[in-house]
Design an enzyme around this catalytic site. Sequence first.
Site, short mmCIF file in Angstrom:
data_model
loop_
_atom_site.label_atom_id
_atom_site.label_comp_id
_atom_site.label_asym_id
_atom_site.label_seq_id
_atom_site.Cartn_x
_atom_site.Cartn_y
_atom_site.Cartn_z
N CYS A 104 30.90 7.99 39.96
CA CYS A 104 31.84 8.99 40.49
C CYS A 104 31.18 9.92 41.48
O CYS A 104 31.52 9.96 42.65
CB CYS A 104 32.40 9.80 39.34
SG CYS A 104 33.00 8.78 38.05
N1 SAJ Z 1 23.27 15.53 37.40
C1 SAJ Z 1 22.19 16.31 37.81
N2 SAJ Z 1 22.23 17.65 37.61
C2 SAJ Z 1 23.31 18.26 37.03
C3 SAJ Z 1 24.41 17.44 36.63
C4 SAJ Z 1 24.37 16.08 36.83
O1 SAJ Z 1 21.21 15.79 38.34
O2 SAJ Z 1 23.29 19.48 36.86
C5 SAJ Z 1 23.22 14.09 37.63
C6 SAJ Z 1 23.32 13.28 36.34
O3 SAJ Z 1 22.03 13.03 35.82
C7 SAJ Z 1 23.98 11.99 36.83
C8 SAJ Z 1 24.85 12.46 37.97
O4 SAJ Z 1 24.37 13.74 38.38
O5 SAJ Z 1 23.02 11.10 37.35
C9 SAJ Z 1 26.32 12.57 37.61
O6 SAJ Z 1 26.42 13.30 36.38
P1 SAJ Z 1 27.87 13.91 35.99
O7 SAJ Z 1 27.86 14.26 34.56
O8 SAJ Z 1 28.25 14.98 36.94
O9 SAJ Z 1 28.82 12.69 36.33
P2 SAJ Z 1 29.54 11.55 35.48
O10 SAJ Z 1 29.85 10.52 36.48
O11 SAJ Z 1 28.84 11.13 34.26
O12 SAJ Z 1 30.84 12.23 34.96
C10 SAJ Z 1 31.51 13.00 35.84
C11 SAJ Z 1 32.23 14.03 34.98
N3 SAJ Z 1 31.17 14.94 34.49
C12 SAJ Z 1 31.24 16.25 34.36
O13 SAJ Z 1 32.18 16.89 34.79
C13 SAJ Z 1 30.15 16.93 33.60
C14 SAJ Z 1 33.25 14.54 35.83
O14 SAJ Z 1 32.63 15.02 37.01
C15 SAJ Z 1 34.27 13.45 36.11
O15 SAJ Z 1 35.28 13.54 35.12
C16 SAJ Z 1 33.70 12.07 36.04
O16 SAJ Z 1 32.40 12.15 36.56
C17 SAJ Z 1 34.56 11.14 36.87
O17 SAJ Z 1 35.00 10.15 36.31
O18 SAJ Z 1 34.80 11.49 38.02
#
Ligand code: SAJ
Length: 441
Positions: free
Chosen positions: A281
């Site tokens: 995503c």
């Molecule tokens: N990451 C960082 N630093 C942060 C947060 C995340 O480096 O502070 C990295 C993570 O390690 C990962 C990537 O970014 O590699 C994405 O992490 P994420 O948790 O933002 O993304 P997804 O794809 O697991 O889930 C996200 C959902 N997560 C959150 O809101 C916390 C949300 O954005 C959406 O509902 C989902 O993608 C989607 O399906 O779009």
Amino acid sequence: MAGGAIRIPMFEELKSKINNKQAKISVIGLGYVGLPLAIEFAKAGFTVFGIDKDKDRIDKINKLIPYILDIPIEEIKGVLKKNKFIPNTKFNILGISDVAIICVPTPLKRKYQPNISYIIDAAKEIKKYLRRGQLVVLESTTYPGTTEEVILPLLESKGLSCGRDFYLAFSPERIDPGNERYPVNKIPKVVGGITVQATELTKLLYENIIEKIIPVSSTKVAETVKLLENTFRIVNIGLINEMAMMAHKMKMDIWQIIEAAKTKPFGFMGFYPGPGVGGHCIPKDPLYLYWKANLHGFKSRFIKLASDINSSMPNYIVERLTKILEERNINLKRAKILIIGATYKKDVKDLRKSPALEIIEILQSKCTKVAYSDPLIPFLKFNGIDLRSIKLNKKTINQFDCTLIVTDHTGINYNLIFNSSKIIFDTRNVFKQNNKKIVRL
Ligand code: SAJ
């Protein structure tokens, strides 16, 4: 109508089917979005046809072999047993469905180039069986205008008219893989229809499984809400990654700075630097918005900059690792590196766009030996790389010059890693400190 049966208006007919749970629902795409959604509707009492082209997935569901870890197997077993959830690979079931929900992937053809071919293929199948009184909902994350400019004309090319013969809406998925605190039913759902009635029917439908529904004025607004959410994340992750690189240059502890900033009770939200941004995503959804805005002559500098910064992190990690080794008179060329964690984020069994894979690939070309250990990923085979996850013990860890923490899974023995490693480069702040053995991002 004189002489004929009184024809219940289409809206009322579908509304009552939804209200008394007689509406048959087809969910197209049984991945991390579609499968939990299908199970929730089946648990709520609807008959749900799960459609997925991948026969292996259908077999796994029927054999209760989990491939989406967020769903308790007992729940799948329960709805299968009650014949409320019927997984299959065939689309003809759409002919007897009242609702069709599209939950297929929306990858990129290449950077900044959307690929909505899966959505179009699903819509073409729906069109084959489209009939009066059906509601079609697109959930797949896509660029603003997809529903109205692509799906609507495709479906109407059958000769049916949206609003008169069928309903069409967009409702973004918001699953957060691995997040037990916010299961599907607890995540507010945005819904936007081509017509007001479509919005109303979609709201009614999702109210059966989700506590809070947020109706908006159009499909375009609903599509863009999702992209704003994920653009917010990619930009803030990009910002904190740049802050981490800045802090390192200025010999400051970014982790302490973030924790202290988080004490601000308003106007701040903690994000964390890391080895890069993976998943299906965040790395791509904002680029759908970038692409569409570009067509309107608007170049989003924020999205491009954040995407470029995040994409640069794997190489940055290798540069830092090289320096850490050089400071200990170890040449990367002759070094043996152990990588902890291969998935794109902790406790989620998913390798898609994982920065760990890029780091392994870079290191494979630069050093003597690269190995990895990940309790969720028994082996890695990609781009000519073929590795098995190594068992962690004092002997296996100590043979490496450096242990590189890339994904901070909960179920890893970090004490063993600390006691057995020669050097640790911790890109996820697992150890919460720097010392002679530990270097953090
Ligand atoms: N990451 C960082 N630093 C942060 C947060 C995340 O480096 O502070 C990295 C993570 O390690 C990962 C990537 O970014 O590699 C994405 O992490 P994420 O948790 O933002 O993304 P997804 O794809 O697991 O889930 C996200 C959902 N997560 C959150 O809101 C916390 C949300 O954005 C959406 O509902 C989902 O993608 C989607 O399906 O779009």
